[in-house]
Design an enzyme around this catalytic site. Structure first.
Site, PDB file in Angstrom:
ATOM      1  N   LYS A  19       0.840  -1.202   0.000  1.00  0.00           N
ATOM      2  CA  LYS A  19       0.000   0.000   0.000  1.00  0.00           C
ATOM      3  C   LYS A  19       0.878   1.257   0.000  1.00  0.00           C
ATOM      4  CE  LYS A  19      -3.650   2.026   2.872  1.00  0.00           C
ATOM      5  NZ  LYS A  19      -4.579   1.790   3.982  1.00  0.00           N
ATOM      6  N   GLU A  29      -4.862  -7.247  15.183  1.00  0.00           N
ATOM      7  CA  GLU A  29      -4.435  -5.899  14.808  1.00  0.00           C
ATOM      8  C   GLU A  29      -5.596  -4.923  14.955  1.00  0.00           C
ATOM      9  OE1 GLU A  29      -1.260  -6.021  11.712  1.00  0.00           O
ATOM     10  OE2 GLU A  29      -2.586  -4.598  10.731  1.00  0.00           O
ATOM     11  N   ARG A  87      -5.229  -5.004   6.279  1.00  0.00           N
ATOM     12  CA  ARG A  87      -5.754  -6.339   6.609  1.00  0.00           C
ATOM     13  C   ARG A  87      -7.135  -6.597   6.021  1.00  0.00           C
ATOM     14  NH1 ARG A  87      -5.007  -2.901  10.602  1.00  0.00           N
ATOM     15  NH2 ARG A  87      -6.656  -2.266  12.034  1.00  0.00           N
ATOM     16  N   LYS A 108       7.631  -0.633  12.244  1.00  0.00           N
ATOM     17  CA  LYS A 108       8.276  -0.174  11.025  1.00  0.00           C
ATOM     18  C   LYS A 108       9.433   0.790  11.327  1.00  0.00           C
ATOM     19  CE  LYS A 108       4.435  -1.061   7.883  1.00  0.00           C
ATOM     20  NZ  LYS A 108       3.578  -0.656   6.785  1.00  0.00           N
ATOM     21  N   GLU A 131      10.602  -4.624   4.407  1.00  0.00           N
ATOM     22  CA  GLU A 131      10.693  -6.019   3.959  1.00  0.00           C
ATOM     23  C   GLU A 131      10.380  -6.125   2.467  1.00  0.00           C
ATOM     24  OE1 GLU A 131       9.084  -4.915   6.606  1.00  0.00           O
ATOM     25  OE2 GLU A 131       9.197  -6.325   8.287  1.00  0.00           O
ATOM     26  N   HIS A 172      -4.032 -34.117  17.796  1.00  0.00           N
ATOM     27  CA  HIS A 172      -2.885 -34.931  18.211  1.00  0.00           C
ATOM     28  C   HIS A 172      -1.796 -34.054  18.811  1.00  0.00           C
ATOM     29  CE1 HIS A 172      -4.564 -38.460  16.162  1.00  0.00           C
ATOM     30  NE2 HIS A 172      -5.106 -37.523  15.405  1.00  0.00           N
TER      31      HIS A 172
HETATM   32  C1  G6Q Z   1      -2.548  -4.089   8.000  1.00  0.00           C
HETATM   33  C2  G6Q Z   1      -1.322  -3.488   8.459  1.00  0.00           C
HETATM   34  C3  G6Q Z   1      -0.053  -4.122   7.953  1.00  0.00           C
HETATM   35  C4  G6Q Z   1       0.309  -3.766   6.529  1.00  0.00           C
HETATM   36  C5  G6Q Z   1       1.753  -4.186   6.266  1.00  0.00           C
HETATM   37  C6  G6Q Z   1       2.185  -3.929   4.838  1.00  0.00           C
HETATM   38  O1  G6Q Z   1      -3.651  -3.681   8.272  1.00  0.00           O
HETATM   39  O2  G6Q Z   1      -1.345  -2.135   8.221  1.00  0.00           O
HETATM   40  O3  G6Q Z   1      -0.069  -5.520   8.096  1.00  0.00           O
HETATM   41  O4  G6Q Z   1      -0.565  -4.372   5.631  1.00  0.00           O
HETATM   42  O5  G6Q Z   1       2.590  -3.531   7.157  1.00  0.00           O
HETATM   43  O6  G6Q Z   1       2.093  -2.584   4.524  1.00  0.00           O
HETATM   44  P1  G6Q Z   1       2.264  -2.113   3.036  1.00  0.00           P
HETATM   45  O7  G6Q Z   1       1.164  -2.708   2.225  1.00  0.00           O
HETATM   46  O8  G6Q Z   1       2.201  -0.615   3.075  1.00  0.00           O
HETATM   47  O9  G6Q Z   1       3.597  -2.614   2.555  1.00  0.00           O
END
Ligand code: G6Q
Length: 541
Positions: free
Chosen positions: A205, A351, A266, A510, A211, A382
């Site tokens: 986003k 979250e 999410r 982050k 990462e 199990h």
């Molecule tokens: C979800 C969180 C989190 C996010 C990741 C990836 O609700 O905000 O899990 O989706 O940190 O973020 P980006 O899509 O910005 O890389």
């Protein structure tokens, strides 16, 4: 917290002290209609909540809480595009992403549906082209593998759906997911792939997540080394809200699939973040998934509180957490293809409702989210089910079960069903002393040997569970179940008056690693606490 909510919780707690004295086994014996009384159905999903620790008096009190907390008004505000995510000043409109009725959804007076439909059309065009081999890699060969690079909300949702719908997937177009900055994640996926037939989807986003950017750059270098710098464009597309950073990465914004700040990470599998889903199972199945979620949205919007599946699930969770004292929930799909459902819902739940303050910033008075965990049955039987049956905490369980397997082999599915029903029954009934003694006697034990074993073989029972039964795990059903859980989480958050749509804890994560990375790479040294300094000294040596 408003006075009516306090009163509703007080009434529930007073009632709870009576319910705690009763045993589910007795409640079942007293009421042969208990299943009919405490089950509901919508969108091809039957919800059996008769094994919850409740009586006929519980539901009206939960309904009172729902009314006092204003859940219906807040739900309507969410659907109507009001900025209910107050700490980020954002609307919460994942329901618009799957609004297959295409009714206008106004955000600040502007209908968002044309933009939503525009992106869906672009996804359809692109995924069709990849799947029919007209959109190829730089050498003209069709793609055989897709690698989604993303993390958190840009990974867990699509990863869960692609796994769940594997019977619908094309065998000659495999979809992989890389999330972890641990290079072993990327290494192990790339090790099996040919760059000339691999398409990368960089899903972020913000397009700034450490990462994803690290892994994206590694993948870019891998393609450029093998096929040349000019090949990069043909092998990468992006899903993001950040066109500037996408261009800077070297991906044409022509092949950027957009979404909007009103889609929480999410809750984003329904947006262009679902691109790997459409690549794997085709756009038509992706549309069915959206449709299933939309049907649940319509149900959540219109069904009366006590016949409304997300309301019931959310309220029963609140009952278990705030009144009966549970702190965790085990989410147990008896459905191997839902093995990633629990990790996905764990994120959505923990979250969203893992909050210590209410909307006005005051500390939470009630609840706040449970620890959500679990893995598919029968495997868990199990392993950790021992603690659920005989441990000294009560852990409410939620079972998910299909009536039919999509890919039956022998009588495996009947055995799966038998085990699922047996588990919830055992949790409900338990095994009392008379039953244990009779069993041991039948096995030929007596005297001291029998007496020594009795306490170990007792099961207290009275352990609650809810079972969701659906016809089979197809795209539509998966969409409905996932939306059901999303809304149930929202119902809980509203009872507790928390903002279920921000994630400042994630934001902290982050930032935290940056000064340490600086120290590791020989940049600014900064100040370290004794532990960090000690560990860094050892790592550096
Ligand atoms: C979800 C969180 C989190 C996010 C990741 C990836 O609700 O905000 O899990 O989706 O940190 O973020 P980006 O899509 O910005 O890389």
């Amino acid at each position: 917290m408003n006075q009516q909510v306090n009163e509703a919780f007080e009434a529930l707690r007073a009632h709870g002290s009576q319910v705690k004295k009763q045993h589910l086994r007795i409640l079942f014996e007293q009421d042969p209609q208990r299943f009919q009384r405490f089950s509901a159905e919508a969108c091809w999903i039957l919800m059996d909540y008769s094994k919850s620790r409740i009586t006929a008096d519980t539901l009206p009190l939960l309904e009172k809480l729902a009314k006092a907390a204003g859940i219906e008004a807040r739900r309507d505000a969410m659907y109507a595009g009001e900025r209910i995510n107050t700490t980020e000043n954002r609307a919460v409109l994942h329901t618009a992403l799957r609004n297959r009725s295409n009714t206008p959804v106004l955000l600040d007076g502007k209908d968002v549906m044309p933009d939503v439909n525009g992106v869906l059309a672009a996804i359809e065009k692109f995924t069709d082209a990849v799947r029919n081999g007209t959109r190829t890699g730089s050498t003209g060969k069709p793609f055989t593998d897709v690698v989604n690079i993303g993390i958190g909300g840009s990974d867990l949702g699509p990863r869960m759906v692609v796994r769940a719908l594997s019977p619908d997937a094309r065998r000659d177009l495999r979809v992989h997911f890389v999330a972890n900055v641990d290079p072993s994640d990327m290494h192990d996926v790339l090790a099996t792939l040919d760059p000339s037939t691999t398409l990368f989807v960089i899903a972020s986003k913000t397009f700034t997540t450490m990462e994803t950017m690290t892994n994206g750059r590694a993948a870019r270098a891998w393609v450029a080394d093998a096929l040349g710098e000019d090949a990069v464009g043909a092998h990468f597309v992006a899903v993001s809200t950040n066109a500037k950073e996408v261009s800077a990465f070297g991906i044409s914004t022509e092949e950027m699939f957009g979404f909007w700040d009103w889609v929480g990470g999410r809750y984003s599998l329904w947006s262009a973040i679902g691109l790997p889903i459409a690549l794997s199972v085709g756009f038509a199945k992706f549309a069915e998934l959206l449709d299933g979620a939309h049907q649940m949205d319509l149900h959540f919007k219109s069904a009366p509180i006590l016949q409304n599946l997300p309301m019931l699930l959310g309220l029963l969770r609140v009952w278990e957490i705030d009144v009966m004292g549970s702190t965790t929930v085990a989410l147990l799909p008896y459905d191997q293809r839902l093995e990633l459902f629990t990790p996905h819902l764990q994120q959505v739940d923990m979250e969203s409702n893992g909050k210590g303050v209410m909307l006005d910033g005051a500390p939470v008075v009630y609840g706040s989210g449970p620890v959500v965990w679990g893995s598919p049955g029968t495997n868990g039987q199990h392993a950790f089910h021992q603690l659920i049956h005989q441990g000294n905490r009560v852990i409410p369980c939620e079972f998910l079960l299909a009536r039919h397997s999509r890919t039956p082999i022998g009588d495996g599915h009947q055995k799966l069903i038998a085990n699922c029903l047996a588990q919830s029954e055992a949790l409900m009934r338990g095994k009392n002393e008379a039953e244990v003694r009779a069993e041991l006697t039948k096995q030929g034990l007596s005297g001291e040997a029998l007496e020594n074993l009795v306490p170990h073989k007792l099961f207290t029972g009275n352990r609650p569970s809810i079972t969701f039964l659906y016809e089979q795990l197809d795209a539509r059903t998966l969409g409905s179940i996932t939306a059901l859980y999303e809304h149930a989480i929202f119902v809980q958050g509203t009872c507790w008056n928390v903002n279920s749509f921000d994630q400042w804890g994630v934001e902290l994560g982050k930032q935290l690693a940056l000064p340490i990375l600086d120290a590791l790479t020989g940049g600014k040294t900064g100040t370290h606490d004794a532990s960090r300094a000690g560990l860094l000294a050892r790592i550096g040596s």
